[in-house]
Design a protein around this motif. Structure first.
Motif, PDB file in Angstrom:
ATOM      1  N   LEU A   1      -8.613  -1.169 -24.159  1.00 51.59           N
ATOM      2  CA  LEU A   1      -8.053   0.085 -24.662  1.00 51.59           C
ATOM      3  C   LEU A   1      -6.791   0.459 -23.881  1.00 51.59           C
ATOM      4  N   PRO A   2      -5.887   1.220 -24.486  1.00 52.00           N
ATOM      5  CA  PRO A   2      -4.663   1.611 -23.773  1.00 52.00           C
ATOM      6  C   PRO A   2      -4.943   2.545 -22.596  1.00 52.00           C
ATOM      7  N   VAL A   3      -3.915   2.787 -21.832  1.00 49.34           N
ATOM      8  CA  VAL A   3      -4.026   3.580 -20.599  1.00 49.34           C
ATOM      9  C   VAL A   3      -4.453   5.015 -20.908  1.00 49.34           C
ATOM     10  N   GLY A   4      -5.392   5.537 -20.115  1.00 51.27           N
ATOM     11  CA  GLY A   4      -5.861   6.910 -20.282  1.00 51.27           C
ATOM     12  C   GLY A   4      -4.921   7.922 -19.638  1.00 51.27           C
ATOM     13  N   ALA A   5      -4.971   9.147 -20.141  1.00 55.42           N
ATOM     14  CA  ALA A   5      -4.014  10.183 -19.717  1.00 55.42           C
ATOM     15  C   ALA A   5      -4.234  10.667 -18.290  1.00 55.42           C
ATOM     16  N   ASN A   6      -5.448  10.499 -17.740  1.00 51.36           N
ATOM     17  CA  ASN A   6      -5.718  11.003 -16.389  1.00 51.36           C
ATOM     18  C   ASN A   6      -4.804  10.393 -15.336  1.00 51.36           C
ATOM     19  N   VAL A   7      -4.289   9.201 -15.606  1.00 51.11           N
ATOM     20  CA  VAL A   7      -3.426   8.538 -14.626  1.00 51.11           C
ATOM     21  C   VAL A   7      -2.178   9.373 -14.354  1.00 51.11           C
ATOM     22  N   PHE A   8      -1.646  10.023 -15.391  1.00 45.86           N
ATOM     23  CA  PHE A   8      -0.439  10.824 -15.187  1.00 45.86           C
ATOM     24  C   PHE A   8      -0.686  11.973 -14.219  1.00 45.86           C
ATOM     25  N   LEU A   9      -1.912  12.515 -14.211  1.00 48.73           N
ATOM     26  CA  LEU A   9      -2.224  13.604 -13.285  1.00 48.73           C
ATOM     27  C   LEU A   9      -2.061  13.146 -11.841  1.00 48.73           C
TER      28      LEU A   9
ATOM     29  N   ILE B   1     -16.000   7.210 -10.747  1.00 50.06           N
ATOM     30  CA  ILE B   1     -15.824   6.011  -9.920  1.00 50.06           C
ATOM     31  C   ILE B   1     -14.350   5.719  -9.688  1.00 50.06           C
ATOM     32  N   GLN B   2     -13.580   5.593 -10.776  1.00 51.96           N
ATOM     33  CA  GLN B   2     -12.205   5.141 -10.617  1.00 51.96           C
ATOM     34  C   GLN B   2     -11.290   6.191 -10.000  1.00 51.96           C
ATOM     35  N   LEU B   3     -11.454   7.447 -10.414  1.00 50.46           N
ATOM     36  CA  LEU B   3     -10.578   8.471  -9.853  1.00 50.46           C
ATOM     37  C   LEU B   3     -10.948   8.813  -8.419  1.00 50.46           C
ATOM     38  N   SER B   4     -12.229   8.737  -8.073  1.00 49.71           N
ATOM     39  CA  SER B   4     -12.621   8.980  -6.680  1.00 49.71           C
ATOM     40  C   SER B   4     -12.086   7.882  -5.768  1.00 49.71           C
ATOM     41  N   VAL B   5     -12.224   6.624  -6.210  1.00 51.43           N
ATOM     42  CA  VAL B   5     -11.677   5.513  -5.414  1.00 51.43           C
ATOM     43  C   VAL B   5     -10.163   5.648  -5.296  1.00 51.43           C
ATOM     44  N   GLY B   6      -9.504   5.969  -6.425  1.00 57.94           N
ATOM     45  CA  GLY B   6      -8.057   6.165  -6.373  1.00 57.94           C
ATOM     46  C   GLY B   6      -7.664   7.283  -5.426  1.00 57.94           C
ATOM     47  N   SER B   7      -8.434   8.372  -5.433  1.00 57.21           N
ATOM     48  CA  SER B   7      -8.148   9.503  -4.541  1.00 57.21           C
ATOM     49  C   SER B   7      -8.283   9.105  -3.078  1.00 57.21           C
ATOM     50  N   ILE B   8      -9.345   8.369  -2.763  1.00 60.23           N
ATOM     51  CA  ILE B   8      -9.558   7.944  -1.375  1.00 60.23           C
ATOM     52  C   ILE B   8      -8.393   7.090  -0.900  1.00 60.23           C
ATOM     53  N   VAL B   9      -8.011   6.089  -1.700  1.00 56.01           N
ATOM     54  CA  VAL B   9      -6.924   5.192  -1.306  1.00 56.01           C
ATOM     55  C   VAL B   9      -5.608   5.962  -1.178  1.00 56.01           C
TER      56      VAL B   9
ATOM     57  N   ALA C   1       0.840  -1.207   0.000  1.00 51.21           N
ATOM     58  CA  ALA C   1       0.000   0.000   0.000  1.00 51.21           C
ATOM     59  C   ALA C   1       0.871   1.252   0.000  1.00 51.21           C
ATOM     60  N   THR C   2       1.309   1.652  -1.184  1.00 50.95           N
ATOM     61  CA  THR C   2       2.101   2.871  -1.357  1.00 50.95           C
ATOM     62  C   THR C   2       1.460   3.712  -2.456  1.00 50.95           C
ATOM     63  N   THR C   3       1.815   4.984  -2.491  1.00 50.92           N
ATOM     64  CA  THR C   3       1.276   5.838  -3.555  1.00 50.92           C
ATOM     65  C   THR C   3       1.696   5.312  -4.921  1.00 50.92           C
ATOM     66  N   ARG C   4       2.904   4.764  -5.032  1.00 47.37           N
ATOM     67  CA  ARG C   4       3.384   4.225  -6.308  1.00 47.37           C
ATOM     68  C   ARG C   4       2.515   3.059  -6.772  1.00 47.37           C
ATOM     69  N   SER C   5       2.195   2.148  -5.878  1.00 51.06           N
ATOM     70  CA  SER C   5       1.402   0.978  -6.269  1.00 51.06           C
ATOM     71  C   SER C   5      -0.003   1.377  -6.686  1.00 51.06           C
ATOM     72  N   VAL C   6      -0.577   2.401  -6.041  1.00 49.60           N
ATOM     73  CA  VAL C   6      -1.919   2.849  -6.404  1.00 49.60           C
ATOM     74  C   VAL C   6      -1.916   3.493  -7.784  1.00 49.60           C
ATOM     75  N   VAL C   7      -0.926   4.338  -8.051  1.00 50.24           N
ATOM     76  CA  VAL C   7      -0.841   4.994  -9.356  1.00 50.24           C
ATOM     77  C   VAL C   7      -0.644   3.958 -10.464  1.00 50.24           C
ATOM     78  N   LEU C   8       0.213   2.973 -10.229  1.00 54.81           N
ATOM     79  CA  LEU C   8       0.409   1.923 -11.237  1.00 54.81           C
ATOM     80  C   LEU C   8      -0.844   1.052 -11.354  1.00 54.81           C
ATOM     81  N   GLY C   9      -1.566   0.862 -10.242  1.00 56.21           N
ATOM     82  CA  GLY C   9      -2.833   0.137 -10.299  1.00 56.21           C
ATOM     83  C   GLY C   9      -3.870   0.882 -11.124  1.00 56.21           C
ATOM     84  N   LEU C  10      -3.893   2.203 -11.005  1.00 56.03           N
ATOM     85  CA  LEU C  10      -4.786   3.010 -11.846  1.00 56.03           C
ATOM     86  C   LEU C  10      -4.388   2.892 -13.316  1.00 56.03           C
TER      87      LEU C  10
END
Length: 318
Positions: A272-280, A135-143, A89-98
């Protein structure tokens, strides 16, 4: 069947030819990095809203099938959880999970799905698009905020206010040029009115411009994406995003009784490939920024092969 007339080839080829053209334009500096922001604003503030509003303005609530959401989002959240569990449970693992779960539904998905599966397939995609980021960005933000708060407490610092951050993300994903015109178009459709020609025609022309410009911009962005030094780590995330997630979504869809065209659309969407929002998120939390960029680039480069595989398999199954 002749390859040149195969539906998968016919729908994928224009998409990736335009991405390739954008890549060449970026490499040759025909479209410079300084112009990307203005062109992106044109796409997101003008062209996408016109396309989304016009498409959904003819869709009645009784025509919507919400089961694809039940197939898609539990699968993406499960894979996100597995990524965090595997790497800690690190910020890196969550970002890569997104990165392993957040599809490029808009810039690539809208054009590809409409070419391959027509307006009916596009409506299924837009039901996912309408709540995808929320859904996905809110869950990612919470974690992420929970992890940041834990680390701050461990270091004796003061944690940021979790719900203020999550509320900001939720507002930003609702009052946004993607979900807002979808919701507005749906509400307009329920009135039973039709768009007058003097309004409908400009919206049609603007919407028609979205696909080619968006795909060229994907290529231009790809030309500026560094991949060196991150191949191995990026490849693992890309395998999860482009291949594992479609498999999980297919199983989820089967479990809730999604079949036919909606099944095909949700599985292809997952591929589909990875969306750009993940980089944010990588940028905001200052973690794995170069790896996230490389993952987005490699995922897009691999997409012609992996999407061909997934779309061909779904065509064979159906």
């Amino acid at each position: 069947m002749n390859l040149a007339s195969h539906p998968v080839f016919v729908s994928l080829t224009p998409v990736f030819l335009l991405v390739g053209l954008g890549f060449m334009a970026g490499r040759l500096q025909w479209i410079r990095e300084a112009a990307l922001k203005d062109l992106s604003n044109l796409v997101f503030m003008v062209l996408i809203p016109a396309l989304l509003f016009r498409t959904m303005s003819a869709v009645r609530f009784e025509q919507l099938d919400l089961r694809p959401m039940l197939a898609y989002f539990p699968s993406t959240l499960l894979l996100l959880g597995l990524c965090v569990w595997r790497h800690g449970a690190t910020t890196r693992s969550v970002v890569l999970g997104l990165a392993a779960t957040f599809s490029n539904m808009v810039m690539i998905g809208i054009t590809l799905i409409e070419l391959a599966y027509g307006k009916q397939g596009l409506v299924t995609l837009l039901t996912l698009v309408s709540v995808h980021a929320l859904i996905q960005l809110s869950v990612g933000s919470i974690v992420l905020e929970l992890i940041v708060a834990r680390e701050a407490r461990a270091q004796g610092g003061e944690a940021r206010r979790l719900w203020a951050t999550v509320g900001s993300v939720a507002r930003g994903t609702l009052i946004h040029p993607i979900p807002l015109p979808i919701i507005s178009g749906l509400l307009f459709a329920q009135t039973g009115w039709s768009l007058p020609g003097v309004v409908d025609k400009p919206l049609q022309l603007l919407g028609s411009a979205f696909g080619p410009i968006a795909l060229v911009l994907v290529g231009v962005s790809l030309a500026a994406t560094p991949l060196k030094g991150h191949w191995r780590a990026a490849l693992e995330v890309v395998a999860a995003k482009n291949l594992l997630l479609p498999l999980m979504v297919a199983v989820g869809a089967w479990s809730v009784g999604v079949t036919g065209l909606p099944l095909t659309v949700v599985v292809v969407t997952a591929a589909l490939p990875v969306g750009a929002n993940v980089f944010l998120f990588a940028q905001r939390y200052q973690t794995a920024q170069e790896l996230t960029t490389a993952t987005m680039g490699l995922s897009t480069l691999a997409a012609p092969l992996t999407l061909s595989l997934v779309m061909g398999l779904m065509a064979w199954l159906n």
